[in-house]
Design a protein around this motif. Structure first.
Motif, PDB file in Angstrom:
ATOM      1  N   ALA A  42       1.920 -13.540  -3.173  1.00 20.46           N
ATOM      2  CA  ALA A  42       1.069 -14.115  -4.214  1.00 20.46           C
ATOM      3  C   ALA A  42       0.247 -13.040  -4.924  1.00 20.46           C
ATOM      4  CB  ALA A  42       0.142 -15.168  -3.619  1.00 20.46           C
ATOM      5  N   GLY A  43       0.325 -11.796  -4.418  1.00 20.00           N
ATOM      6  CA  GLY A  43      -0.442 -10.719  -5.030  1.00 20.00           C
ATOM      7  C   GLY A  43      -1.873 -10.659  -4.550  1.00 20.00           C
ATOM      8  N   ASN A  44      -2.175 -11.346  -3.458  1.00 21.44           N
ATOM      9  CA  ASN A  44      -3.543 -11.384  -2.933  1.00 21.44           C
ATOM     10  C   ASN A  44      -3.806 -10.340  -1.857  1.00 21.44           C
ATOM     11  OD1 ASN A  44      -4.136 -13.567  -4.587  1.00 21.44           O
ATOM     12  ND2 ASN A  44      -3.374 -15.020  -3.084  1.00 21.44           N
ATOM     13  N   THR A  45      -2.800  -9.533  -1.549  1.00 22.45           N
ATOM     14  CA  THR A  45      -2.924  -8.471  -0.556  1.00 22.45           C
ATOM     15  C   THR A  45      -2.498  -7.169  -1.209  1.00 22.45           C
ATOM     16  OG1 THR A  45      -2.359 -10.001   1.222  1.00 22.45           O
ATOM     17  CG2 THR A  45      -2.106  -7.662   1.698  1.00 22.45           C
ATOM     18  N   LYS A  46      -3.271  -6.119  -1.025  1.00 23.96           N
ATOM     19  CA  LYS A  46      -2.916  -4.825  -1.607  1.00 23.96           C
ATOM     20  C   LYS A  46      -1.594  -4.358  -1.017  1.00 23.96           C
ATOM     21  CE  LYS A  46      -4.578  -0.541  -3.239  1.00 23.96           C
ATOM     22  NZ  LYS A  46      -3.728  -0.470  -4.382  1.00 23.96           N
ATOM     23  N   ILE A  47      -0.721  -3.905  -1.896  1.00 20.90           N
ATOM     24  CA  ILE A  47       0.565  -3.387  -1.450  1.00 20.90           C
ATOM     25  C   ILE A  47       0.860  -2.077  -2.167  1.00 20.90           C
ATOM     26  CG2 ILE A  47       1.802  -4.803  -3.126  1.00 20.90           C
ATOM     27  CD1 ILE A  47       4.111  -4.862  -1.084  1.00 20.90           C
ATOM     28  N   THR A  48       1.332  -1.124  -1.402  1.00 22.10           N
ATOM     29  CA  THR A  48       1.712   0.162  -1.967  1.00 22.10           C
ATOM     30  C   THR A  48       3.194   0.147  -2.290  1.00 22.10           C
ATOM     31  OG1 THR A  48       2.171   1.050   0.225  1.00 22.10           O
ATOM     32  CG2 THR A  48      -0.070   1.376  -0.645  1.00 22.10           C
ATOM     33  N   MET A  49       3.614   1.062  -3.153  1.00 22.77           N
ATOM     34  CA  MET A  49       5.029   1.127  -3.513  1.00 22.77           C
ATOM     35  C   MET A  49       5.905   1.396  -2.301  1.00 22.77           C
ATOM     36  SD  MET A  49       5.897   2.821  -7.178  1.00 22.77           S
ATOM     37  CE  MET A  49       5.259   4.394  -6.732  1.00 22.77           C
ATOM     38  N   ASP A  50       5.468   2.291  -1.415  1.00 24.37           N
ATOM     39  CA  ASP A  50       6.305   2.589  -0.255  1.00 24.37           C
ATOM     40  C   ASP A  50       6.447   1.372   0.654  1.00 24.37           C
ATOM     41  OD1 ASP A  50       3.526   3.087   0.419  1.00 24.37           O
ATOM     42  OD2 ASP A  50       4.205   4.056   2.255  1.00 24.37           O
ATOM     43  N   LYS A  51       5.381   0.579   0.796  1.00 19.77           N
ATOM     44  CA  LYS A  51       5.467  -0.650   1.590  1.00 19.77           C
ATOM     45  C   LYS A  51       6.421  -1.643   0.926  1.00 19.77           C
ATOM     46  CE  LYS A  51       1.730  -2.597   3.447  1.00 19.77           C
ATOM     47  NZ  LYS A  51       0.469  -3.388   3.479  1.00 19.77           N
ATOM     48  N   GLU A  52       6.363  -1.713  -0.393  1.00 16.92           N
ATOM     49  CA  GLU A  52       7.232  -2.628  -1.129  1.00 16.92           C
ATOM     50  C   GLU A  52       8.699  -2.245  -0.961  1.00 16.92           C
ATOM     51  OE1 GLU A  52       9.160  -3.625  -5.203  1.00 16.92           O
ATOM     52  OE2 GLU A  52       8.201  -1.736  -4.774  1.00 16.92           O
ATOM     53  N   VAL A  53       8.994  -0.954  -1.068  1.00 17.45           N
ATOM     54  CA  VAL A  53      10.375  -0.494  -0.911  1.00 17.45           C
ATOM     55  C   VAL A  53      10.860  -0.755   0.506  1.00 17.45           C
ATOM     56  CG1 VAL A  53      11.866   1.546  -0.898  1.00 17.45           C
ATOM     57  CG2 VAL A  53      10.273   1.185  -2.791  1.00 17.45           C
ATOM     58  N   ARG A  54      10.011  -0.479   1.508  1.00 16.86           N
ATOM     59  CA  ARG A  54      10.386  -0.754   2.905  1.00 16.86           C
ATOM     60  C   ARG A  54      10.669  -2.236   3.111  1.00 16.86           C
ATOM     61  NH1 ARG A  54       5.966   2.656   4.530  1.00 16.86           N
ATOM     62  NH2 ARG A  54       4.852   0.744   5.027  1.00 16.86           N
ATOM     63  N   LEU A  55       9.822  -3.081   2.538  1.00 15.20           N
ATOM     64  CA  LEU A  55      10.001  -4.521   2.680  1.00 15.20           C
ATOM     65  C   LEU A  55      11.315  -4.971   2.040  1.00 15.20           C
ATOM     66  CD1 LEU A  55       8.854  -7.200   3.659  1.00 15.20           C
ATOM     67  CD2 LEU A  55       7.563  -7.350   1.546  1.00 15.20           C
TER      68      LEU A  55
END
Length: 94
Positions: A42-55
Motif C-alpha cells: 500500500a506504500g505505507n512502509t518505507k522500501i528501498t530499491m534493493d529490498k524491492e528487487v529482492r522481493l
C-alpha cells in the motif's frame, strides 16, 4: 509517504499480480507477516530499491515453484531494471 515509495509499492503489486500470486504467498515467500506485506504494498512502509528487487526475485521463485514455468532470469532482471529506471525518470520530471 513519499511519491517514490508509493511508485515502488505499485511496481511490487504489479509484479505480484503478473505472477498470479496472492498477498499471502508473496508475504510468506518474503518472510513477512501478511499485515506487513499489505502495508508495504500500500506504500505505507518505507522500501528501498534493493529490498524491492529482492522481493521481486523471491516472488519470481515462488511463481516458478507454483507453476513449473521457468522464466528467463536475464530478461526478467532487465524488465525490473527498466521499470525502476522509468519510475525514477518520471519522478525526476515531476
Amino acid at each position: 509517504m513519499e511519491r517514490g515509495n508509493k511508485a515502488l509499492a505499485e511496481l511490487i503489486k504489479q509484479r505480484r499480480t503478473a505472477f498470479d500470486l496472492s498477498q499471502e504467498e508473496a508475504a510468506e515467500s518474503a518472510g513477512m507477516s501478511l499485515r506487513s506485506y499489505q502495508y508495504l504494498e500500500a506504500g505505507n512502509t518505507k522500501i528501498t530499491m534493493d529490498k524491492e528487487v529482492r522481493l521481486m526475485r523471491v516472488m519470481r521463485k515462488v511463481y516458478i515453484k507454483k507453476t513449473g514455468f521457468v522464466l528467463d532470469e536475464e530478461k526478467d532482471n532487465e524488465s525490473i531494471a527498466a521499470a525502476i529506471k522509468d519510475l525514477f525518470l518520471r519522478l525526476l520530471k515531476s
